[in-house]
Scaffold this motif. Structure first.
Motif, short mmCIF file in Angstrom:
data_model
loop_
_atom_site.label_atom_id
_atom_site.label_comp_id
_atom_site.label_asym_id
_atom_site.label_seq_id
_atom_site.Cartn_x
_atom_site.Cartn_y
_atom_site.Cartn_z
N ASP A 287 0.71 -1.13 -0.05
CA ASP A 287 -0.10 0.09 0.01
C ASP A 287 0.92 1.25 0.02
O ASP A 287 2.09 1.25 0.13
N GLY A 288 0.12 2.48 -0.29
CA GLY A 288 0.93 3.88 -0.39
C GLY A 288 1.71 4.00 0.91
O GLY A 288 2.68 4.72 0.77
N LEU A 289 1.05 3.93 2.13
CA LEU A 289 1.89 4.27 3.26
C LEU A 289 3.19 3.57 3.26
O LEU A 289 4.33 4.00 3.70
N ASP A 290 3.18 2.47 2.90
CA ASP A 290 4.69 1.57 3.02
C ASP A 290 5.32 1.98 1.84
O ASP A 290 6.70 1.90 2.45
N ILE A 291 5.01 2.30 0.69
CA ILE A 291 6.12 2.75 -0.08
C ILE A 291 6.30 4.26 0.30
O ILE A 291 7.74 4.55 0.41
N CYS A 292 5.51 4.99 0.72
CA CYS A 292 6.08 6.37 1.42
C CYS A 292 7.08 6.05 2.45
O CYS A 292 8.12 6.88 2.26
N LYS A 293 6.87 5.21 3.31
CA LYS A 293 7.95 5.04 4.31
C LYS A 293 9.11 4.49 3.86
O LYS A 293 10.18 5.02 4.44
N GLU A 294 9.05 3.67 2.74
CA GLU A 294 10.47 3.14 2.18
C GLU A 294 11.15 4.27 1.60
O GLU A 294 12.41 4.37 1.58
N LEU A 295 10.52 5.37 0.81
CA LEU A 295 10.93 6.34 0.17
C LEU A 295 11.85 7.21 1.11
O LEU A 295 12.84 7.88 0.96
N ARG A 296 11.23 7.25 2.50
CA ARG A 296 11.74 8.30 3.38
C ARG A 296 12.85 7.73 4.25
O ARG A 296 13.67 8.29 4.83
N GLN A 297 13.28 6.57 3.86
CA GLN A 297 14.40 5.84 4.43
C GLN A 297 15.42 5.76 3.63
O GLN A 297 16.61 5.09 3.95
N ARG A 298 15.55 6.55 2.36
CA ARG A 298 16.46 6.43 1.45
C ARG A 298 16.65 7.91 0.83
O ARG A 298 15.96 8.69 0.65
N ALA A 299 18.18 7.98 0.07
CA ALA A 299 18.04 9.11 -0.56
C ALA A 299 18.46 8.81 -2.19
O ALA A 299 18.88 7.59 -2.37
#
Length: 229
Positions: free
Chosen positions: A59-71
């Motif tokens: 889901d979108g929240l999991d993808i959002c969280k993944e993106l905020r853990q990397r640059a």
């Protein structure tokens, strides 16, 4: 030019967004599945992500969280039919830069995209590639949405960066939640005080990871927040 990634499982909505964005000069890429989007983002850069909350697979929240853990961290605008306040706060707390509830006007989405990208790419008068915050050795880098302290650095979301930049520009000045909302959301949308509190909470945690010796962002009871270097 990197594309705007549309992660949306409803083809009619995705096609409408693609049409409006491409007619305005943006390059787009559409993915309908959460797992596929997560994999694609590991190998590709984007200018911005339009991210549906409810997706097949991840889901979108999991993808959002993944993106905020990397640059690097692209701006994220979440799209959802779930308008409850708890969902809105959760999405923002995980690092979404904006939040639009369905049904929405494609013109509204286009305006939000332009606003977020404008805030991401244009430097302010106070900040170019980096500057010292007050009398500390913490530096802000707007181009990378990054805060650095010595050899350590942390990536901020666009909203977190805007909040920190606003507070540090006037050390000791108390900003009300309303003033901070006007800075972060210049289109005058209606958001609750708790939204700002959620962003400040995440920002404090990141800053403390860099400089745990003293608190830089202070709460002022019943008023708002201030920056004390």
């Amino acid at each position: 030019m990197f594309p705007v990634l549309i992660v949306e499982d409803e083809p009619k909505i995705a096609e409408l967004l693609k049409k409006y964005l491409e007619n305005s000069g943006y390059k787009t890429h559409w993915i309908a599945d959460g797992n596929a989007a997560s994999t694609w983002l590991q190998h590709n850069q984007v200018e911005l992500v339009l991210l549906d909350l409810m997706l097949p697979g991840k889901d979108g929240l999991d993808i959002c969280k993944e993106l905020r853990q990397r640059a690097p961290q692209p701006p994220i605008i979440m799209l959802t039919a779930r308008a409850e306040e708890i969902d809105r706060l959760l999405g923002l707390e995980l690092g979404a830069d904006d939040y639009i509830c369905k049904p929405f006007s494609p013109r509204e989405v286009l305006a939000r995209v332009k606003a977020v990208l404008r805030r991401t790419t244009l430097p302010t008068n106070n900040q170019q590639n980096g500057a010292v915050l007050g009398h500390t050795s913490i530096q802000l880098d707007r181009e990378r949405l990054c805060v650095q302290f010595g050899d350590q650095q942390v990536i901020l979301t666009l909203v977190e960066f805007e909040l920190l930049e606003t507070l540090q520009s006037y050390p000791g000045r108390i900003f009300s939640r309303q003033q901070l909302m006007e800075r972060v959301y210049p289109d005058n949308r209606i958001v609750s005080d708790r939204t700002i509190d959620s962003h400040i909470k995440k920002l404090r945690k990141k800053i403390n990871e860099l400089n745990s010796e003293r608190e830089l962002i202070h709460s002022v009871y019943s008023v708002g927040y201030k920056f004390e270097p």
